[in-house]
Design a protein around this motif. Sequence first.
Motif, PDB file in Angstrom:
ATOM      1  N   VAL A  28       0.838  -1.201   0.000  1.00  0.00           N
ATOM      2  CA  VAL A  28       0.000   0.000   0.000  1.00  0.00           C
ATOM      3  C   VAL A  28       0.874   1.253   0.000  1.00  0.00           C
ATOM      4  N   PHE A  29       1.966   1.229   0.747  1.00  0.00           N
ATOM      5  CA  PHE A  29       2.891   2.369   0.792  1.00  0.00           C
ATOM      6  C   PHE A  29       3.471   2.644  -0.592  1.00  0.00           C
ATOM      7  N   ILE A  30       3.886   1.590  -1.275  1.00  0.00           N
ATOM      8  CA  ILE A  30       4.470   1.772  -2.608  1.00  0.00           C
ATOM      9  C   ILE A  30       3.410   2.258  -3.587  1.00  0.00           C
ATOM     10  N   ASP A  31       2.192   1.704  -3.508  1.00  0.00           N
ATOM     11  CA  ASP A  31       1.140   2.102  -4.449  1.00  0.00           C
ATOM     12  C   ASP A  31       0.624   3.511  -4.196  1.00  0.00           C
ATOM     13  N   ASP A  32       0.443   3.899  -2.935  1.00  0.00           N
ATOM     14  CA  ASP A  32      -0.237   5.155  -2.625  1.00  0.00           C
ATOM     15  C   ASP A  32       0.686   6.308  -2.249  1.00  0.00           C
ATOM     16  N   VAL A  33       1.828   6.040  -1.635  1.00  0.00           N
ATOM     17  CA  VAL A  33       2.670   7.110  -1.107  1.00  0.00           C
ATOM     18  C   VAL A  33       3.843   7.417  -2.028  1.00  0.00           C
ATOM     19  N   VAL A  34       4.559   6.384  -2.457  1.00  0.00           N
ATOM     20  CA  VAL A  34       5.719   6.595  -3.317  1.00  0.00           C
ATOM     21  C   VAL A  34       5.216   7.082  -4.669  1.00  0.00           C
ATOM     22  N   ASN A  35       5.745   8.201  -5.116  1.00  0.00           N
ATOM     23  CA  ASN A  35       5.199   8.854  -6.300  1.00  0.00           C
ATOM     24  C   ASN A  35       6.152   8.734  -7.487  1.00  0.00           C
ATOM     25  N   PHE A  36       6.477   7.503  -7.880  1.00  0.00           N
ATOM     26  CA  PHE A  36       7.197   7.334  -9.130  1.00  0.00           C
ATOM     27  C   PHE A  36       6.691   6.064  -9.800  1.00  0.00           C
TER      28      PHE A  36
END
Length: 188
Positions: A28-36
């Motif tokens: 979820v962190f990679i999908d929603d927070v990380v913006n690349f």
Amino acid sequence: QLWNRDSLAWRRVLLVLPILPLTRFTEVFIDDVVNFTGLPPVVITYALYVIWYLSAGVFVFFVFEALGRSSAEWLARIRGRRSQLQLQRISNFVMPLCRALGALVAIVLIYRLMLLLGLPASTVLAFSAVPGLAIGLGASKLLSNLFAGLSIQTDRPLRVGEFCRVGDNLGFVSRIGLRSLELETLES
């Protein structure tokens, strides 16, 4: 000690349990927070799916194992007999059922993972046929032993602790499994 196996089984459950929320949180962190965007986040996301589903399969199997061990102890206490022999008899009846249920749920999770990874349903169905074909062609002896073990456990012609003769061997039945019978002979 046979009476302490349920605590060991529950420790295994607690050992695998943190993997599930950690992988889900990371995904979820990679999908929603990380913006690349690009290939690395996609690969990481799919790797996390694989880790989550495989650890969920192991977790479910361990939960059913722990439930089986705890219910065997609980049934032995309910019956008022706290002997090792009684616990082993109940455990020999309960554990194969719990393990089969746990394995079935774990297999369903693996198939769900295959669908999630983008495999067509026909391919997943083909994966289902391959083990059946392999068992049918190469493991007929294993299947006959499994059915014989199930028949021994359901018909109960022998029970743990009984003195009997199996072939040329004479001794006490110490364990009844799905594929084997353990006999403690007079010569040990």
